[in-house]
Motif scaffolding. Structure first.
Motif, PDB file in Angstrom:
ATOM      1  N   GLU A 135      57.446  47.171 -11.761  1.00 24.72           N
ATOM      2  CA  GLU A 135      57.836  48.015 -12.902  1.00 24.72           C
ATOM      3  C   GLU A 135      57.329  47.422 -14.210  1.00 24.72           C
ATOM      4  O   GLU A 135      56.796  48.117 -15.076  1.00 24.72           O
ATOM      5  CB  GLU A 135      59.366  48.146 -12.981  1.00 24.72           C
ATOM      6  N   SER A 136      57.509  46.115 -14.343  1.00 26.05           N
ATOM      7  CA  SER A 136      57.090  45.468 -15.601  1.00 26.05           C
ATOM      8  C   SER A 136      55.698  44.845 -15.483  1.00 26.05           C
ATOM      9  O   SER A 136      55.178  44.316 -16.463  1.00 26.05           O
ATOM     10  CB  SER A 136      58.104  44.402 -15.997  1.00 26.05           C
ATOM     11  N   GLN A 137      55.121  44.897 -14.255  1.00 26.97           N
ATOM     12  CA  GLN A 137      53.802  44.294 -14.026  1.00 26.97           C
ATOM     13  C   GLN A 137      53.791  42.813 -14.422  1.00 26.97           C
ATOM     14  O   GLN A 137      52.872  42.336 -15.086  1.00 26.97           O
ATOM     15  CB  GLN A 137      52.724  45.052 -14.813  1.00 26.97           C
ATOM     16  N   LEU A 138      54.847  42.120 -14.001  1.00 23.06           N
ATOM     17  CA  LEU A 138      54.952  40.696 -14.325  1.00 23.06           C
ATOM     18  C   LEU A 138      55.415  39.906 -13.103  1.00 23.06           C
ATOM     19  O   LEU A 138      56.187  40.424 -12.278  1.00 23.06           O
ATOM     20  CB  LEU A 138      55.970  40.467 -15.453  1.00 23.06           C
ATOM     21  N   PHE A 139      54.954  38.674 -13.009  1.00 26.00           N
ATOM     22  CA  PHE A 139      55.533  37.724 -12.064  1.00 26.00           C
ATOM     23  C   PHE A 139      56.598  36.938 -12.827  1.00 26.00           C
ATOM     24  O   PHE A 139      56.340  36.481 -13.948  1.00 26.00           O
ATOM     25  CB  PHE A 139      54.473  36.725 -11.573  1.00 26.00           C
ATOM     26  N   MET A 140      57.778  36.782 -12.230  1.00 28.09           N
ATOM     27  CA  MET A 140      58.828  36.029 -12.914  1.00 28.09           C
ATOM     28  C   MET A 140      59.344  34.919 -12.012  1.00 28.09           C
ATOM     29  O   MET A 140      59.502  35.104 -10.799  1.00 28.09           O
ATOM     30  CB  MET A 140      59.979  36.953 -13.293  1.00 28.09           C
ATOM     31  N   CYS A 141      59.598  33.802 -12.636  1.00 27.04           N
ATOM     32  CA  CYS A 141      60.118  32.656 -11.897  1.00 27.04           C
ATOM     33  C   CYS A 141      61.627  32.560 -12.114  1.00 27.04           C
ATOM     34  O   CYS A 141      62.081  32.536 -13.266  1.00 27.04           O
ATOM     35  CB  CYS A 141      59.421  31.384 -12.377  1.00 27.04           C
ATOM     36  N   PRO A 142      62.402  32.523 -11.021  1.00 29.45           N
ATOM     37  CA  PRO A 142      63.859  32.524 -11.181  1.00 29.45           C
ATOM     38  C   PRO A 142      64.422  31.184 -11.653  1.00 29.45           C
ATOM     39  O   PRO A 142      65.589  31.110 -12.053  1.00 29.45           O
ATOM     40  CB  PRO A 142      64.365  32.842  -9.762  1.00 29.45           C
ATOM     41  N   CYS A 143      63.636  30.130 -11.612  1.00 26.50           N
ATOM     42  CA  CYS A 143      64.204  28.805 -11.899  1.00 26.50           C
ATOM     43  C   CYS A 143      64.388  28.533 -13.389  1.00 26.50           C
ATOM     44  O   CYS A 143      65.482  28.218 -13.838  1.00 26.50           O
ATOM     45  CB  CYS A 143      63.347  27.717 -11.259  1.00 26.50           C
ATOM     46  N   HIS A 144      63.316  28.653 -14.148  1.00 21.34           N
ATOM     47  CA  HIS A 144      63.439  28.326 -15.578  1.00 21.34           C
ATOM     48  C   HIS A 144      62.845  29.416 -16.450  1.00 21.34           C
ATOM     49  O   HIS A 144      62.500  29.171 -17.606  1.00 21.34           O
ATOM     50  CB  HIS A 144      62.754  26.986 -15.887  1.00 21.34           C
ATOM     51  N   GLY A 145      62.676  30.599 -15.872  1.00 18.76           N
ATOM     52  CA  GLY A 145      62.237  31.734 -16.690  1.00 18.76           C
ATOM     53  C   GLY A 145      60.752  31.798 -16.982  1.00 18.76           C
ATOM     54  O   GLY A 145      60.347  32.474 -17.935  1.00 18.76           O
ATOM     55  N   GLY A 146      59.930  31.137 -16.199  1.00 17.07           N
ATOM     56  CA  GLY A 146      58.484  31.242 -16.402  1.00 17.07           C
ATOM     57  C   GLY A 146      58.023  32.666 -16.088  1.00 17.07           C
ATOM     58  O   GLY A 146      58.505  33.290 -15.148  1.00 17.07           O
ATOM     59  N   ILE A 147      57.117  33.185 -16.908  1.00 13.37           N
ATOM     60  CA  ILE A 147      56.624  34.563 -16.705  1.00 13.37           C
ATOM     61  C   ILE A 147      55.094  34.562 -16.707  1.00 13.37           C
ATOM     62  O   ILE A 147      54.464  33.840 -17.493  1.00 13.37           O
ATOM     63  CB  ILE A 147      57.157  35.513 -17.812  1.00 13.37           C
ATOM     64  N   TYR A 148      54.523  35.356 -15.814  1.00 10.13           N
ATOM     65  CA  TYR A 148      53.059  35.459 -15.700  1.00 10.13           C
ATOM     66  C   TYR A 148      52.670  36.922 -15.750  1.00 10.13           C
ATOM     67  O   TYR A 148      53.400  37.788 -15.257  1.00 10.13           O
ATOM     68  CB  TYR A 148      52.576  34.878 -14.363  1.00 10.13           C
ATOM     69  N   TYR A 149      51.482  37.168 -16.306  1.00  6.04           N
ATOM     70  CA  TYR A 149      50.952  38.529 -16.313  1.00  6.04           C
ATOM     71  C   TYR A 149      50.452  38.899 -14.917  1.00  6.04           C
ATOM     72  O   TYR A 149      50.356  38.050 -14.028  1.00  6.04           O
ATOM     73  CB  TYR A 149      49.819  38.658 -17.321  1.00  6.04           C
ATOM     74  N   ALA A 150      50.075  40.162 -14.785  1.00  2.00           N
ATOM     75  CA  ALA A 150      49.621  40.666 -13.485  1.00  2.00           C
ATOM     76  C   ALA A 150      48.378  39.941 -12.984  1.00  2.00           C
ATOM     77  O   ALA A 150      48.150  39.835 -11.783  1.00  2.00           O
ATOM     78  CB  ALA A 150      49.341  42.166 -13.581  1.00  2.00           C
ATOM     79  N   ASP A 151      47.561  39.431 -13.896  1.00  2.48           N
ATOM     80  CA  ASP A 151      46.348  38.723 -13.462  1.00  2.48           C
ATOM     81  C   ASP A 151      46.632  37.245 -13.181  1.00  2.48           C
ATOM     82  O   ASP A 151      45.709  36.470 -12.953  1.00  2.48           O
ATOM     83  CB  ASP A 151      45.236  38.870 -14.499  1.00  2.48           C
ATOM     84  N   GLY A 152      47.904  36.876 -13.226  1.00  2.79           N
ATOM     85  CA  GLY A 152      48.296  35.509 -12.883  1.00  2.79           C
ATOM     86  C   GLY A 152      48.302  34.556 -14.053  1.00  2.79           C
ATOM     87  O   GLY A 152      48.753  33.412 -13.922  1.00  2.79           O
ATOM     88  N   SER A 153      47.838  34.987 -15.200  1.00  2.00           N
ATOM     89  CA  SER A 153      47.822  34.070 -16.341  1.00  2.00           C
ATOM     90  C   SER A 153      49.229  33.922 -16.913  1.00  2.00           C
ATOM     91  O   SER A 153      50.076  34.803 -16.764  1.00  2.00           O
ATOM     92  CB  SER A 153      46.840  34.566 -17.403  1.00  2.00           C
TER      93      SER A 153
END
Ligand code: FES
Length: 201
Positions: free
Chosen positions: A129-147
């Motif tokens: 939905e948001s086209q994001l990768f999210m990390c549940p541990c400390h809130g790291g977020i990545y764009y769809a291209d992995g950056s």
């Protein structure tokens, strides 16, 4: 001729101890050698494997792995896959399966990401939905291209090398891509997302 006189020394008068048959003694010696050899083998195999493992180069742990038909992945979509580590042992059980995210960028262009966050390795989750990768541990977020988008990760997601052969997608895997084994920076395979990052429609 005189009969032979009995020995005067009492020790010599004792009847000699019955001799152990030579064949039995040899059998016990051989059995002891065999058992020692087996124990040495059991202890030695893991040591030799450990020493040989250290002598292998990093690339010895990498192999092209078929992760499915190209047509199984839709343009612009990110799919969670599991591949089997080719260097696992049968007793590794479920840990042989390694998850990864496959993103089909175009008809012939794929990006495959390790699920491990570049901060402290927690598995990231993909939110379509948001086209994001999210990390549940400390809130790291990545764009769809992995950056990297935000949070503590110092860089984008780790990526696998990919190739297409006979309509199948292959990734070079066997060892987790990490900073220690010169993982490819996402910026090297795609423009860094940010304001101008890759955001498929
Ligand atoms: S492990 Fe992902 S942000 Fe810390």
């Amino acid at each position: 001729m005189h009969d032979k006189l009995p020995p005067t020394n009492p020790r010599q008068q004792q009847s000699p101890a019955p001799k152990e048959p030579a064949s039995r003694r040899m059998f016990l010696i051989k059995l002891g050698v065999l058992l020692n050899g087996i124990v040495a083998l059991i202890i030695g195999i893991p040591i030799v494997r450990y020493l040989l493992g250290a002598a292998r180069s990093d690339n010895d742990y990498l192999k092209w792995i078929d992760v499915g038909n190209v047509d199984d992945f839709k343009d612009g979509e990110t799919t969670l896959i599991n591949y089997v580590n080719p260097f696992a042992d049968p007793w590794d059980g479920e840990t042989r399966k390694i998850p990864a995210y496959v993103r089909r960028v175009s008809a012939t262009d794929f990006a495959v990401f390790a699920v491990n966050c570049a901060h402290l390795n927690c598995p990231v989750r993909w939110f379509a939905e948001s086209q994001l990768f999210m990390c549940p541990c400390h809130g790291g977020i990545y764009y769809a291209d992995g950056s990297r988008a935000s949070g503590p990760p110092p860089r984008g997601l780790f990526t696998y090398e990919t190739k297409i052969e006979d309509g199948k997608l292959f990734i070079k895997a066997g060892e987790m891509p990490t900073l220690s084994n010169q993982a490819q920076l996402i910026q090297e395979i795609a423009p860094c997302a940010g304001t101008d990052g890759f955001m498929p429609g």
